[in-house]
Design an enzyme around this catalytic site. Structure first.
Site, mmCIF file in Angstrom:
data_model
loop_
_atom_site.group_PDB
_atom_site.id
_atom_site.type_symbol
_atom_site.label_atom_id
_atom_site.label_comp_id
_atom_site.label_asym_id
_atom_site.label_seq_id
_atom_site.Cartn_x
_atom_site.Cartn_y
_atom_site.Cartn_z
ATOM 1 C CG ASP A 24 -2.450 0.622 1.085
ATOM 2 O OD1 ASP A 24 -2.262 1.944 0.997
ATOM 3 O OD2 ASP A 24 -3.094 -0.172 1.035
ATOM 4 C CG HIS A 27 -5.182 3.651 1.222
ATOM 5 N ND1 HIS A 27 -4.785 2.630 0.883
ATOM 6 C CD2 HIS A 27 -6.441 4.060 0.920
ATOM 7 C CE1 HIS A 27 -5.624 2.050 0.235
ATOM 8 N NE2 HIS A 27 -6.812 2.945 0.201
ATOM 9 C CB SER A 42 -9.200 0.538 0.298
ATOM 10 O OG SER A 42 -8.966 0.684 -1.013
#
Length: 411
Positions: A62, A97, A260
């Site tokens: 990621d 994220h 996600s």
């Protein structure tokens, strides 16, 4: 409730970003203390008496993972940075994220904080393959497929038992496909987001479409598929992914949207199963997770919900027969007693007669009452028809759903 204090007291940075690495680092976020809806739905505490993910490494490929976040301290391995040349570590993030994804998997419980990870004793291997999700103009930044492929191979070589890929795209890249095959050859279970482009119709989604990859869609607090969660044969199951709480910034939390954040729920459950049942292969773990999924709208095997909603407790504890949960023994009813049957029939006949008589009496009372009310009113109006006032329409409130912002758009 939001509080400004951090989850834990201030401490020196463990893995500060290299100089110049972050042009637009995420700002500080407040701590969210209340119990998130996803935690209540999954009720993972039941599973923790059987497994907490101990001994399992989950790779998060990621945007990097902030090893300094209070709920992730001591859980994040150095990992690898495939974005900055010459920088070896992936345990930092310019955006949150990857940190959010990692926290859904392995965040430790904290006093006064409802949010925690699915597998709090698992370790996270961060592989940084992107710097940020959006350009300065707001457009999504494509991720280099070679970086994804190299990250998958690195994670497999480092002993990860689960790989989380909170990303998706249209392209079937041979390098990514081959890397996933390489990881599966090392008995790694790969979990991927199905993507957030449902408004475009039933479009392709990779890597969720690859054989053996668990493709995860998103549901909201009502159990309905999130409006942008993609639809297709690659949707193997669903998990909470809309307005879910996860780590953000140096020490706080935020609400996140998209598949996600549904994918790491399943990755965390996979860590629980792999820790509790180390004898199972990656394929057997995937089969168990699918077989024990809770029913969802659309029925089992639908293109929207797949096998259903992931169920941590059942995935860890349920005894399976083949690829199905073990059936409970059939209930054999006792044979009826002949004397009891005759007595019940008599009471049924007697009761029917009594009900009929009572009904006639009640009907007579109603007719008499109506006559007493109607005759005087009719005489006063000289038997002219009365005016009927139409009922006012029933007030209704327009149900306009809040706009859903998906972040990032590629996962």
């Amino acid at each position: 409730m939001l509080v400004a204090a951090a989850v834990a007291g201030p401490a020196p940075a463990l893995a500060a970003p290299p100089d110049g690495a972050c042009r637009n680092a995420d700002p500080a976020h407040e701590v969210i203390t209340q119990m998130p809806w996803a935690q209540q739905l999954l009720d993972v505490k039941q599973a923790w008496s059987h497994s907490t993910g101990a001994g399992i490494t989950v790779a998060v490929i990621d945007s990097g993972v902030n090893a300094d976040h209070p709920q992730l301290r001591g859980k994040v391995l150095p990992g690898r940075d495939l974005v900055l040349p010459g920088n070896g570590r992936g345990d930092f993030g310019c955006v949150s994220h990857g940190t959010a994804v990692a926290s859904i998997i392995a965040a430790a419980p904290a006093p006064g904080v409802g949010f925690r990870g699915l597998a709090p004793d698992a370790r996270v291997l961060p592989v940084r393959i992107t710097e940020r999700e959006f350009s300065d103009s707001g457009d999504p930044i494509p991720i280099n497929p070679d970086a994804v492929a190299n990250g998958i191979r690195f994670a497999a070589d480092e002993g990860s038992k689960v790989i989380n890929l909170s990303l998706s795209g249209y392209g079937d890249y041979p390098a990514v496909r081959a890397a996933i095959g390489y990881a599966q050859g090392k008995d790694v279970l790969v979990v991927a987001a199905v993507g957030n482009r449902a408004k475009l119709g039933m479009v392709a989604s990779y890597p969720a479409s690859y054989d053996g990859v668990l493709g995860v869609g998103s549901i909201d607090v009502e159990g309905a598929r999130s409006s942008d969660s993609q639809i297709g044969t690659y949707v193997d199951l669903v998990a909470p992914g809309e307005n879910v709480v996860a780590a953000a910034g140096p020490s706080g939390h935020d609400h996140w949207q998209g598949t996600s954040f549904a994918a790491p729920v399943v990755a965390g459950v996979a860590a629980l199963v792999r820790s509790a049942r180390p004898e199972l292969s990656a394929a057997q773990v995937a089969t168990r997770i699918l077989a024990t999924a809770a029913p969802a709208r659309g029925g089992r095997g639908s293109a929207e919900y797949g096998a259903g909603v992931v169920d941590p407790y059942r995935a860890v504890t349920e005894a399976l027969t083949g690829d199905r949960p073990q059936a409970l023994p059939a209930v054999v009813p006792a044979p009826p007693d002949p004397a009891g049957v005759r007595e019940a029939a008599w009471w049924d006949r007697a009761g029917g007669a009594a009900k009929a008589a009572a009904g006639l009496v009640l009907l007579g009372v109603v007719v008499a009452a109506v006559a007493c009310w109607a005759v005087p009113r009719g005489r006063r109006r000289r038997w002219a028809p009365g005016r009927v006032t139409p009922a006012s329409p029933r007030a209704t409130r327009a149900e306009t759903p809040d706009e859903v912002f998906l972040f990032p758009v590629n996962g």
